[in-house]
Design a protein around this motif. Structure first.
Motif, PDB file in Angstrom:
ATOM      1  N   SER A 153      15.558 -17.010  19.958  1.00  0.00           N
ATOM      2  CA  SER A 153      16.564 -16.410  20.828  1.00  0.00           C
ATOM      3  C   SER A 153      17.575 -15.600  20.014  1.00  0.00           C
ATOM      4  O   SER A 153      17.945 -14.487  20.397  1.00  0.00           O
ATOM      5  CB  SER A 153      17.282 -17.499  21.627  1.00  0.00           C
ATOM      6  OG  SER A 153      18.302 -16.947  22.425  1.00  0.00           O
ATOM      7  N   THR A 154      18.008 -16.152  18.880  1.00  0.00           N
ATOM      8  CA  THR A 154      18.936 -15.435  17.998  1.00  0.00           C
ATOM      9  C   THR A 154      18.282 -14.164  17.450  1.00  0.00           C
ATOM     10  O   THR A 154      18.914 -13.108  17.377  1.00  0.00           O
ATOM     11  CB  THR A 154      19.370 -16.342  16.839  1.00  0.00           C
ATOM     12  OG1 THR A 154      20.001 -17.516  17.356  1.00  0.00           O
ATOM     13  CG2 THR A 154      20.338 -15.621  15.910  1.00  0.00           C
TER      14      THR A 154
ATOM     15  N   HIS B 122       9.170 -21.746  12.776  1.00  0.00           N
ATOM     16  CA  HIS B 122       9.252 -21.103  14.087  1.00  0.00           C
ATOM     17  C   HIS B 122       7.903 -20.692  14.659  1.00  0.00           C
ATOM     18  O   HIS B 122       7.801 -19.684  15.365  1.00  0.00           O
ATOM     19  CB  HIS B 122      10.195 -19.897  14.014  1.00  0.00           C
ATOM     20  CG  HIS B 122      11.426 -20.138  13.198  1.00  0.00           C
ATOM     21  ND1 HIS B 122      12.320 -21.133  13.515  1.00  0.00           N
ATOM     22  CD2 HIS B 122      11.881 -19.547  12.061  1.00  0.00           C
ATOM     23  CE1 HIS B 122      13.291 -21.132  12.609  1.00  0.00           C
ATOM     24  NE2 HIS B 122      13.045 -20.198  11.727  1.00  0.00           N
TER      25      HIS B 122
ATOM     26  N   LYS C 296      13.299 -27.166  20.306  1.00  0.00           N
ATOM     27  CA  LYS C 296      14.617 -26.605  20.585  1.00  0.00           C
ATOM     28  C   LYS C 296      15.101 -25.728  19.438  1.00  0.00           C
ATOM     29  O   LYS C 296      15.652 -24.649  19.663  1.00  0.00           O
ATOM     30  CB  LYS C 296      15.619 -27.728  20.852  1.00  0.00           C
ATOM     31  CG  LYS C 296      15.388 -28.459  22.168  1.00  0.00           C
ATOM     32  CD  LYS C 296      16.464 -29.499  22.415  1.00  0.00           C
ATOM     33  CE  LYS C 296      16.244 -30.211  23.759  1.00  0.00           C
ATOM     34  NZ  LYS C 296      17.280 -31.239  24.003  1.00  0.00           N
ATOM     35  N   ALA C 297      14.894 -26.187  18.200  1.00  0.00           N
ATOM     36  CA  ALA C 297      15.324 -25.399  17.044  1.00  0.00           C
ATOM     37  C   ALA C 297      14.553 -24.090  16.966  1.00  0.00           C
ATOM     38  O   ALA C 297      15.114 -23.030  16.674  1.00  0.00           O
ATOM     39  CB  ALA C 297      15.135 -26.196  15.753  1.00  0.00           C
ATOM     40  N   THR C 298      13.265 -24.155  17.234  1.00  0.00           N
ATOM     41  CA  THR C 298      12.441 -22.945  17.211  1.00  0.00           C
ATOM     42  C   THR C 298      12.890 -21.973  18.286  1.00  0.00           C
ATOM     43  O   THR C 298      13.039 -20.770  18.039  1.00  0.00           O
ATOM     44  CB  THR C 298      10.957 -23.304  17.424  1.00  0.00           C
ATOM     45  OG1 THR C 298      10.515 -24.125  16.343  1.00  0.00           O
ATOM     46  CG2 THR C 298      10.105 -22.052  17.498  1.00  0.00           C
ATOM     47  N   ALA C 299      13.127 -22.483  19.511  1.00  0.00           N
ATOM     48  CA  ALA C 299      13.570 -21.628  20.616  1.00  0.00           C
ATOM     49  C   ALA C 299      14.917 -20.984  20.302  1.00  0.00           C
ATOM     50  O   ALA C 299      15.145 -19.815  20.620  1.00  0.00           O
ATOM     51  CB  ALA C 299      13.650 -22.445  21.898  1.00  0.00           C
ATOM     52  N   ALA C 300      15.814 -21.753  19.665  1.00  0.00           N
ATOM     53  CA  ALA C 300      17.138 -21.227  19.327  1.00  0.00           C
ATOM     54  C   ALA C 300      17.021 -20.107  18.288  1.00  0.00           C
ATOM     55  O   ALA C 300      17.709 -19.075  18.393  1.00  0.00           O
ATOM     56  CB  ALA C 300      18.026 -22.351  18.789  1.00  0.00           C
ATOM     57  N   TRP C 301      16.145 -20.275  17.292  1.00  0.00           N
ATOM     58  CA  TRP C 301      15.989 -19.255  16.262  1.00  0.00           C
ATOM     59  C   TRP C 301      15.395 -17.986  16.868  1.00  0.00           C
ATOM     60  O   TRP C 301      15.851 -16.876  16.575  1.00  0.00           O
ATOM     61  CB  TRP C 301      15.081 -19.770  15.136  1.00  0.00           C
ATOM     62  CG  TRP C 301      15.082 -18.882  13.927  1.00  0.00           C
ATOM     63  CD1 TRP C 301      15.904 -18.969  12.840  1.00  0.00           C
ATOM     64  CD2 TRP C 301      14.235 -17.742  13.708  1.00  0.00           C
ATOM     65  NE1 TRP C 301      15.612 -17.965  11.954  1.00  0.00           N
ATOM     66  CE2 TRP C 301      14.598 -17.191  12.455  1.00  0.00           C
ATOM     67  CE3 TRP C 301      13.221 -17.140  14.435  1.00  0.00           C
ATOM     68  CZ2 TRP C 301      13.969 -16.080  11.917  1.00  0.00           C
ATOM     69  CZ3 TRP C 301      12.597 -16.014  13.909  1.00  0.00           C
ATOM     70  CH2 TRP C 301      12.959 -15.498  12.664  1.00  0.00           C
TER      71      TRP C 301
END
Length: 527
Positions: free
Chosen positions: A62-63, A195, A55-60
Motif C-alpha cells: 500500500s505504501t 512482500h 498485514k505487513a506485506t499489505a501495508a508495504w
C-alpha cells in the motif's frame, strides 16, 4: 490410484497437530533454520527474511502504491507545466490568456491523473509483472489525450497544441521511467523474499510440480510457495521439485483449513481436482472466510494472455483462444521496426564494429567475418554473418569433437571449445560476435527478436512439432537468449521458441530487447 512420489518430511512451520483451531492459533510454531526455509520456498539461502505476515506485506504494498501515485502526479504535473511554458514558442500557438493557459493545464493534469486511476495502472496484480503495467499507462495517456483533442475541436479551444506535442511524449517517457524505477525497487525486495504473496499449490503431483517450477523460474518473483496439497496425500510428506523438497501440507480434502492455518494469500489450483467443477466452486466459497484468493492455472501450454478472451454465454464463461497469425499488418509493423532499429544500431555502433574488425584481424589468421548457412522462415536457407570467433578450419575439426558435445538435444556446444580464438572468447561472452547479424535484419533474413536461427543438421533432427519454430523469421535475440542460452535444456529451449512463435507482440519484442541489454552485461550460458 498411483503412488504419489513424495519423501518423508517431519518438521517445519506447518507441522501442526490435529487440535481445535483456537488451540492451534495460540501454539508456537517450531523454529526452523534459514537453510530449511530457503529450501522450501525455492529462494536462495541468503534471501530468506523473517515471516512478514499478510498485514505487513499489505501495508508495504500500500505504501509502495501511494509513493507511486505521488511520483506519477509529479511527473504528469512537470510534463504539463513544460507544455505550458513552451506554448507560444516556435511551432506551438500561444494560449489566448495566461489564466486560460493555467486552466487548461490544470484540466489536463487532473484528467490525466484520473485516467491513470481509471485504467488501474497501479493495480497490485500488474505492478512489477510483465508488460501490462506499461500498456495500461500508455493506453490511459493516449486515450485521454485523444478525447481532449476531440473536445478541443468541438469546443474550439485554441492554443493547446503544446500539450500534445510536448506534454504527451515527455509525460509518457517520464511515467515509463518512473514505473521502471519503482519496478526495480519492488523486484529487489521480492528477490530478497520480502512482500511476496504466500501461496499454496493444489492438484495432481505432476501438474503441481510444473506450476511450482514455472513460478520458481520467473525473473520477477511473485509467490512464496508455502507448500502443496495433493489428492490422497498426508501431511508430513514432501514433493520433490528440481532437487528441492516442497512440504505437503494436507490432502485436497482439507485445502481451506490449510490455507487458514498457514495464513496463505492465494491458493493456486494447478489442474483438475477430485470432485470436478463443483469442488472448485465450493472451495472458492470456503476461501472467502480466510480472505485467500483462488488462482486457476491454465494448463494450455504456449498460450499467452493476448490470445485468450473470456466471453460469457448465458452465465457460462467460455475461454476463446485466438489462432496464431503468421502474416498481416502486425508482421508488417514488426518489419518496419526491425529495419529502423537495425539501421540505427549499425550507425550508432559503427565505431565499435570497426574496432572489433581490427581486433579479429590481428588476433588470428583468417577473414574478419564468418558466413554460415542457417535455416530461416519456412525453411529457406540464408547466409548469417558473424565476427569470426573461431579458427579458420573450425568446421573441419568439428567431427573430432563430437564425442565431447555438451549441448542439449541436436545442438553442439562445448564450454571450453579449443577452436575458439582468444578474442572470440570474450566476444562470445558478451554476444559481440553477433553484431554483424544486424545486416541480416536489414536484408530481411532475420528479425531483431525471434527464435534461434538453426543449422541444417539441427533442423534434420527436429521432431515434428519443433518445425513450428520456422513459421517466423529467426532473431538476433529472443526468449532463449534472455533465459540462459546454452545452459537451457533442449526441451526448454524449444518450449520458449514455440511460445514466442505463437504469442509474440510488438510490446513483448521491446521488452525482450530491453532485457537483452541487461543479459549482455550479465551474461549467462554464453560460450
Amino acid at each position: 490410484m498411483a503412488e504419489i512420489p513424495v519423501a518423508p518430511f517431519r518438521s517445519g512451520a506447518f507441522d501442526w497437530p490435529a487440535e481445535p483451531l483456537a488451540a492451534q492459533r495460540t501454539a508456537t510454531s517450531p523454529l526452523r533454520s534459514p537453510e530449511a526455509s530457503a529450501k522450501r520456498t525455492l529462494l536462495p539461502p541468503d534471501a530468506v527474511p523473517a515471516k512478514p505476515g499478510r498485514k505487513a506485506t499489505a501495508a508495504w504494498i500500500s505504501t509502495h502504491i501511494n509513493l507511486l501515485r505521488v511520483t506519477d502526479a509529479v511527473m504528469v504535473s512537470g510534463a504539463v507545466f513544460a507544455g505550458l511554458l513552451i506554448s507560444g514558442v516556435g511551432f506551438t500557438p500561444r494560449i489566448e490568456s495566461e489564466a486560460g493557459g493555467v486552466l487548461i493545464a490544470a484540466t489536463v493534469t487532473l484528467l490525466w491523473l484520473m485516467a491513470l486511476e481509471i485504467y488501474r495502472t497501479r493495480d497490485s496484480k500488474v505492478l512489477g509483472v510483465g508488460a501490462d503495467e506499461y500498456k495500461r499507462v500508455a493506453s490511459a495517456t493516449l486515450r485521454i489525450f485523444g478525447l481532449m483533442a476531440i473536445a478541443a475541436v468541438v469546443f474550439s479551444v485554441h492554443g493547446g497544441a503544446a500539450f500534445v506535442t510536448v506534454s504527451l511524449p515527455l509525460g509518457l517517457v517520464a511515467l515509463t521511467g518512473n514505473r521502471w524505477v519503482f519496478r526495480r525497487r519492488l523486484t529487489r525486495e521480492k528477490a530478497r523474499g520480502h512482500h511476496l504473496s504466500r501461496a499454496i499449490v493444489v492438484g495432481e503431483p505432476e501438474e503441481v510440480r510444473y506450476v511450482v517450477q514455472q513460478i520458481a523460474r520467473k525473473s520477477g518473483p511473485v509467490y512464496k510457495i508455502l507448500g502443496v496439497c495433493l489428492p490422497g496425500a498426508r501431511r508430513g510428506a514432501s514433493l520433490r521439485v528440481d532437487g528441492q523438497q516442497i512440504p505437503v501440507l494436507s490432502s485436497t480434502d482439507d485445502i481451506a483449513r490449510t490455507a487458514r492455518l498457514s495464513d496463505a494469500d492465494a491458493v493456486i489450483v494447478a489442474g483438475p481436482l477430485p470432485g470436478g467443477n463443483r469442488f472448485i466452486r465450493e472451495l472458492g466459497w470456503k476461501l472467502e472466510e480466510c480472505a485467500a484468493e483462488m488462482v486457476l492455472a491454465a494448463t494450455l501450454t504456449n498460450v499467452a494472455g493476448p490470445r485468450i478472451h473470456w466471453r460469457p454465454v448465458e452465465g457460462l464463461p467460455l475461454m476463446h483462444v485466438d489462432i496464431p497469425q503468421y502474416s498481416g499488418a502486425k508482421h508488417a509493423l514488426k518489419r518496419v521496426m526491425d529495419v529502423a532499429v537495425a539501421l540505427a544500431a549499425l550507425l550508432a555502433l559503427s565505431p565499435l564494429l570497426l574496432v572489433l574488425s581490427v581486433i579479429v584481424r590481428l588476433d588470428s589468421p583468417g577473414p574478419v567475418f564468418f558466413r554460415q548457412d542457417r535455416v530461416g522462415k519456412d525453411g529457406t536457407r540464408f547466409g548469417m554473418f558473424k565476427f569470426r570467433s573461431m579458427v579458420v578450419d573450425a568446421e573441419a575439426r568439428l567431427a573430432a569433437l563430437t564425442q565431447q558435445n555438451e549441448g542439449a538435444g541436436v545442438l553442439f556446444k562445448l564450454r571450453d571449445d579449443p577452436r575458439v580464438t582468444r578474442c572470440g572468447r570474450w566476444m562470445r561472452k558478451y554476444s559481440l560476435d553477433e553484431l554483424p547479424q544486424l545486416w541480416n535484419v536489414v536484408l530481411g533474413n532475420m528479425s531483431m527478436v525471434g527464435p534461434r536461427p538453426p543449422l541444417d543438421r539441427e533442423v534434420n533432427g527436429y521432431e515434428r512439432h519443433t518445425h513450428r519454430r520456422l513459421l517466423i523469421k529467426p532473431g538476433i535475440t529472443g526468449l532463449w537468449q534472455i533465459n540462459g542460452r546454452s545452459d537451457l535444456s533442449w526441451d526448454e529451449a524449444v518450449r520458449l521458441d514455440l511460445y514466442y512463435v505463437e504469442n509474440w507482440s510488438i510490446a513483448g519484442d521491446l521488452l525482450i530487447l530491453w532485457r537483452t541489454f541487461r543479459a549482455v552485461f550479465r551474461p549467462s550460458g554464453a560460450y
